[in-house]
Design a protein around this motif. Structure first.
Motif, PDB file in Angstrom:
ATOM      1  N   GLU A  69       2.246  45.694  48.788  1.00 29.29           N
ATOM      2  CA  GLU A  69       2.888  46.652  49.689  1.00 29.29           C
ATOM      3  C   GLU A  69       3.775  47.629  48.921  1.00 29.29           C
ATOM      4  OE1 GLU A  69       1.672  46.916  52.587  1.00 29.29           O
ATOM      5  OE2 GLU A  69       0.603  45.007  52.414  1.00 29.29           O
ATOM      6  N   TYR A  70       4.424  47.150  47.886  1.00 32.52           N
ATOM      7  CA  TYR A  70       5.240  48.040  47.043  1.00 32.52           C
ATOM      8  C   TYR A  70       4.368  49.130  46.433  1.00 32.52           C
ATOM      9  CZ  TYR A  70       8.585  49.614  43.534  1.00 32.52           C
ATOM     10  OH  TYR A  70       9.427  50.384  42.776  1.00 32.52           O
ATOM     11  N   ASP A  71       3.182  48.765  45.986  1.00 33.80           N
ATOM     12  CA  ASP A  71       2.264  49.765  45.436  1.00 33.80           C
ATOM     13  C   ASP A  71       2.026  50.890  46.434  1.00 33.80           C
ATOM     14  OD1 ASP A  71       1.950  48.652  42.935  1.00 33.80           O
ATOM     15  OD2 ASP A  71      -0.043  47.819  43.333  1.00 33.80           O
ATOM     16  N   HIS A  72       1.908  50.563  47.717  1.00 32.97           N
ATOM     17  CA  HIS A  72       1.673  51.593  48.727  1.00 32.97           C
ATOM     18  C   HIS A  72       2.794  52.642  48.732  1.00 32.97           C
ATOM     19  CE1 HIS A  72      -1.996  50.545  50.771  1.00 32.97           C
ATOM     20  NE2 HIS A  72      -1.597  49.292  50.968  1.00 32.97           N
ATOM     21  N   ILE A  73       4.040  52.217  48.589  1.00 33.59           N
ATOM     22  CA  ILE A  73       5.127  53.200  48.626  1.00 33.59           C
ATOM     23  C   ILE A  73       5.232  53.959  47.305  1.00 33.59           C
ATOM     24  CG2 ILE A  73       6.388  52.021  50.470  1.00 33.59           C
ATOM     25  CD1 ILE A  73       8.397  51.026  48.334  1.00 33.59           C
ATOM     26  N   GLU A  74       4.482  53.517  46.294  1.00 35.47           N
ATOM     27  CA  GLU A  74       4.417  54.211  45.014  1.00 35.47           C
ATOM     28  C   GLU A  74       3.136  55.042  44.885  1.00 35.47           C
ATOM     29  OE1 GLU A  74       6.615  54.384  42.355  1.00 35.47           O
ATOM     30  OE2 GLU A  74       8.050  53.490  43.736  1.00 35.47           O
ATOM     31  N   GLY A  75       2.337  55.096  45.942  1.00 36.73           N
ATOM     32  CA  GLY A  75       1.108  55.892  45.910  1.00 36.73           C
ATOM     33  C   GLY A  75      -0.053  55.225  45.190  1.00 36.73           C
ATOM     34  N   LYS A  76       0.003  53.899  45.075  1.00 37.22           N
ATOM     35  CA  LYS A  76      -1.063  53.147  44.397  1.00 37.22           C
ATOM     36  C   LYS A  76      -1.809  52.282  45.397  1.00 37.22           C
ATOM     37  CE  LYS A  76       1.542  52.461  40.120  1.00 37.22           C
ATOM     38  NZ  LYS A  76       2.162  51.412  39.309  1.00 37.22           N
ATOM     39  N   LEU A  77      -3.056  51.953  45.038  1.00 34.19           N
ATOM     40  CA  LEU A  77      -3.885  51.062  45.851  1.00 34.19           C
ATOM     41  C   LEU A  77      -4.417  49.939  44.976  1.00 34.19           C
ATOM     42  CD1 LEU A  77      -5.869  53.859  47.702  1.00 34.19           C
ATOM     43  CD2 LEU A  77      -3.993  52.485  48.641  1.00 34.19           C
ATOM     44  N   PHE A  78      -4.787  48.818  45.591  1.00 37.31           N
ATOM     45  CA  PHE A  78      -5.230  47.677  44.792  1.00 37.31           C
ATOM     46  C   PHE A  78      -6.470  48.011  43.967  1.00 37.31           C
ATOM     47  CE2 PHE A  78      -8.090  46.815  48.335  1.00 37.31           C
ATOM     48  CZ  PHE A  78      -9.182  46.171  47.754  1.00 37.31           C
ATOM     49  N   ILE A  79      -7.281  48.938  44.422  1.00 39.67           N
ATOM     50  CA  ILE A  79      -8.495  49.298  43.668  1.00 39.67           C
ATOM     51  C   ILE A  79      -8.160  50.005  42.357  1.00 39.67           C
ATOM     52  CG2 ILE A  79     -10.061  49.333  45.643  1.00 39.67           C
ATOM     53  CD1 ILE A  79      -9.677  52.400  45.708  1.00 39.67           C
ATOM     54  N   ASP A  80      -6.933  50.510  42.214  1.00 39.11           N
ATOM     55  CA  ASP A  80      -6.523  51.163  40.966  1.00 39.11           C
ATOM     56  C   ASP A  80      -6.465  50.173  39.810  1.00 39.11           C
ATOM     57  OD1 ASP A  80      -6.261  53.431  42.522  1.00 39.11           O
ATOM     58  OD2 ASP A  80      -4.070  53.328  42.627  1.00 39.11           O
ATOM     59  N   TYR A  81      -6.406  48.881  40.111  1.00 38.26           N
ATOM     60  CA  TYR A  81      -6.329  47.858  39.070  1.00 38.26           C
ATOM     61  C   TYR A  81      -7.707  47.380  38.606  1.00 38.26           C
ATOM     62  CZ  TYR A  81      -1.416  47.681  40.327  1.00 38.26           C
ATOM     63  OH  TYR A  81      -0.103  48.019  40.561  1.00 38.26           O
ATOM     64  N   LEU A  82      -8.752  47.860  39.252  1.00 38.11           N
ATOM     65  CA  LEU A  82     -10.106  47.414  38.912  1.00 38.11           C
ATOM     66  C   LEU A  82     -10.612  48.127  37.673  1.00 38.11           C
ATOM     67  CD1 LEU A  82     -11.681  47.368  42.494  1.00 38.11           C
ATOM     68  CD2 LEU A  82     -10.489  45.515  41.286  1.00 38.11           C
ATOM     69  N   LYS A  83     -11.524  47.471  36.985  1.00 36.77           N
ATOM     70  CA  LYS A  83     -12.145  48.065  35.806  1.00 36.77           C
ATOM     71  C   LYS A  83     -13.028  49.245  36.242  1.00 36.77           C
ATOM     72  CE  LYS A  83     -12.175  43.902  32.919  1.00 36.77           C
ATOM     73  NZ  LYS A  83     -10.821  44.040  32.577  1.00 36.77           N
ATOM     74  N   PRO A  84     -13.201  50.248  35.366  1.00 34.19           N
ATOM     75  CA  PRO A  84     -13.975  51.440  35.732  1.00 34.19           C
ATOM     76  C   PRO A  84     -15.375  51.136  36.273  1.00 34.19           C
ATOM     77  CG  PRO A  84     -12.823  51.808  33.666  1.00 34.19           C
ATOM     78  CD  PRO A  84     -12.611  50.369  34.034  1.00 34.19           C
ATOM     79  N   LEU A  85     -16.071  50.182  35.687  1.00 36.38           N
ATOM     80  CA  LEU A  85     -17.417  49.852  36.165  1.00 36.38           C
ATOM     81  C   LEU A  85     -17.369  49.346  37.601  1.00 36.38           C
ATOM     82  CD1 LEU A  85     -20.449  49.456  35.830  1.00 36.38           C
ATOM     83  CD2 LEU A  85     -19.971  47.214  34.820  1.00 36.38           C
ATOM     84  N   LYS A  86     -16.418  48.462  37.905  1.00 35.92           N
ATOM     85  CA  LYS A  86     -16.283  47.925  39.257  1.00 35.92           C
ATOM     86  C   LYS A  86     -15.985  49.052  40.246  1.00 35.92           C
ATOM     87  CE  LYS A  86     -16.296  44.197  40.857  1.00 35.92           C
ATOM     88  NZ  LYS A  86     -17.373  43.535  41.619  1.00 35.92           N
ATOM     89  N   LYS A  87     -15.124  50.012  39.845  1.00 32.74           N
ATOM     90  CA  LYS A  87     -14.807  51.135  40.721  1.00 32.74           C
ATOM     91  C   LYS A  87     -16.049  51.997  40.979  1.00 32.74           C
ATOM     92  CE  LYS A  87     -10.462  53.027  39.928  1.00 32.74           C
ATOM     93  NZ  LYS A  87      -9.282  53.286  39.104  1.00 32.74           N
ATOM     94  N   ARG A  88     -16.853  52.197  39.952  1.00 35.61           N
ATOM     95  CA  ARG A  88     -18.093  52.979  40.135  1.00 35.61           C
ATOM     96  C   ARG A  88     -19.029  52.265  41.099  1.00 35.61           C
ATOM     97  NH1 ARG A  88     -17.509  54.109  34.638  1.00 35.61           N
ATOM     98  NH2 ARG A  88     -19.121  52.640  34.004  1.00 35.61           N
ATOM     99  N   LEU A  89     -19.096  50.947  40.991  1.00 36.02           N
ATOM    100  CA  LEU A  89     -19.969  50.179  41.885  1.00 36.02           C
ATOM    101  C   LEU A  89     -19.493  50.247  43.339  1.00 36.02           C
ATOM    102  CD1 LEU A  89     -20.597  47.021  39.665  1.00 36.02           C
ATOM    103  CD2 LEU A  89     -22.237  48.835  40.197  1.00 36.02           C
ATOM    104  N   LEU A  90     -18.207  50.441  43.540  1.00 30.65           N
ATOM    105  CA  LEU A  90     -17.635  50.515  44.893  1.00 30.65           C
ATOM    106  C   LEU A  90     -17.608  51.935  45.450  1.00 30.65           C
ATOM    107  CD1 LEU A  90     -14.567  48.112  44.528  1.00 30.65           C
ATOM    108  CD2 LEU A  90     -16.675  47.685  45.802  1.00 30.65           C
ATOM    109  N   LYS A  91     -17.940  52.933  44.627  1.00 30.45           N
ATOM    110  CA  LYS A  91     -17.768  54.335  45.027  1.00 30.45           C
ATOM    111  C   LYS A  91     -18.429  54.677  46.354  1.00 30.45           C
ATOM    112  CE  LYS A  91     -18.096  59.125  43.513  1.00 30.45           C
ATOM    113  NZ  LYS A  91     -17.843  59.530  44.852  1.00 30.45           N
ATOM    114  N   SER A  92     -19.650  54.279  46.580  1.00 32.92           N
ATOM    115  CA  SER A  92     -20.325  54.663  47.833  1.00 32.92           C
ATOM    116  C   SER A  92     -19.656  53.996  49.037  1.00 32.92           C
ATOM    117  CB  SER A  92     -21.819  54.343  47.791  1.00 32.92           C
ATOM    118  OG  SER A  92     -22.028  52.954  47.734  1.00 32.92           O
ATOM    119  N   ARG A  93     -19.205  52.763  48.871  1.00 30.22           N
ATOM    120  CA  ARG A  93     -18.499  52.090  49.972  1.00 30.22           C
ATOM    121  C   ARG A  93     -17.159  52.764  50.262  1.00 30.22           C
ATOM    122  NH1 ARG A  93     -18.482  45.939  48.489  1.00 30.22           N
ATOM    123  NH2 ARG A  93     -17.438  45.751  50.492  1.00 30.22           N
ATOM    124  N   LEU A  94     -16.454  53.175  49.193  1.00 32.80           N
ATOM    125  CA  LEU A  94     -15.188  53.881  49.369  1.00 32.80           C
ATOM    126  C   LEU A  94     -15.414  55.239  50.028  1.00 32.80           C
ATOM    127  CD1 LEU A  94     -13.522  52.978  45.951  1.00 32.80           C
ATOM    128  CD2 LEU A  94     -12.810  52.168  48.206  1.00 32.80           C
TER     129      LEU A  94
END
Length: 192
Positions: free
Chosen positions: A149-174
Motif C-alpha cells: 500500500e505504501y508503494d501506491h502512495i509513491e506511484g509504484k505498483l507490485f509489477i514494477d518489481y518483476l523481471k523484464p521478461l515476466k513483465k513482457r509476458l504480462l503485457k497483453s493482460r495488462l
C-alpha cells in the motif's frame, strides 16, 4: 459508499501522493468509504490513489489474512497478529531482514498475481485518522501489506518489481486491464 477502483493504466497510480492536513475535506467519510470499498472488493488494503485521490492515505486489514490461514500455514508469520489500521502521511523509516517471496495481487491489477520479494520488517512513521503520530515496526504479512500500500502512495505498483521478461509476458493482460477488457465483481474505472 462503495467507490470505484482505478484500473492499471490510470495516471493517478503513477503519481507520488501529497500529504494531507486534519482539515482535509470529508476525511472521515473518505476513510469510511475506503474501508467499505476494500471489504466489498475482497481486499486487505486500499490506498487513496486506487480511488483516484493522489493523497498519502491507505487502510489495511491484515487480520483477515492471519485469521484465515490454513492449518499448515499457522506458524508462517510468528508473532504477527495482523492489524486494522489507517495510515496517513506515511514515510518508511527503515527496512530490515531477508527479502522473501509472496504472491501479491492488486485490486487495480485484477486477475494477476506474481511473486514479489520484500524485506521481513518495516518501520514506518505515520499519523492515524485522529492525526496522532506513530512510529512502529511491523513484520511478516502485515509488513508485506504495508509495503504494497505504501508503494501506491509513491506511484509504484507490485509489477514494477518483476523481471523484464515476466513483465513482457504480462503485457497483453495488462493492456486488457487498462482498456477495460476484463470482468471483476467490483466497480472499476479505466484510463481514458
Amino acid at each position: 459508499m462503495i467507490l470505484p477502483i482505478v484500473a492499471y493504466g490510470s495516471q493517478v497510480l503513477r503519481e507520488v501522493s501529497q500529504d494531507i492536513t486534519p482539515d482535509y475535506p470529508g476525511l472521515q467519510t473518505l476513510i469510511d468509504n475506503m474501508w467499505e470499498t476494500m471489504y466489498a472488493s475482497s481486499g486487505v488494503g486500499l490506498a487513496a490513489p486506487q480511488i483516484n485521490k493522489p493523497i498519502r492515505l491507505f487502510v489495511i486489514d491484515s487480520e483477515q489474512i492471519i485469521n484465515n490461514l490454513e492449518e499448515d500455514e499457522v506458524n508462517a508469520y510468528p508473532g504477527d497478529l495482523g492489524i486494522k489500521q489507517v495510515f496517513i502521511n506515511a514515510r518508511i523509516v527503515d527496512t530490515e531482514g531477508e527479502e522473501w517471496p509472496y504472491q501479491e495481487g492488486c485490486l487495480s491489477i485484477p486477475k494477476i498475481r506474481e511473486d514479489v520479494y520484500r524485506p521481513e520488517k518495516v518501520t514506518i512513521r505515520y499519523v492515524d485518522e485522529n492525526f496522532k503520530e506513530h512510529e512502529k515496526t511491523f513484520h511478516g504479512i502485515t509488513a508485506r501489506v504495508i509495503f504494497h500500500e505504501y508503494d501506491h502512495i509513491e506511484g509504484k505498483l507490485f509489477i514494477d518489481y518483476l523481471k523484464p521478461l515476466k513483465k513482457r509476458l504480462l503485457k497483453s493482460r495488462l493492456d486488457d486491464i487498462s482498456k477495460g477488457k476484463i470482468k471483476v465483481d467490483y466497480k472499476m474505472t479505466f484510463a481514458k
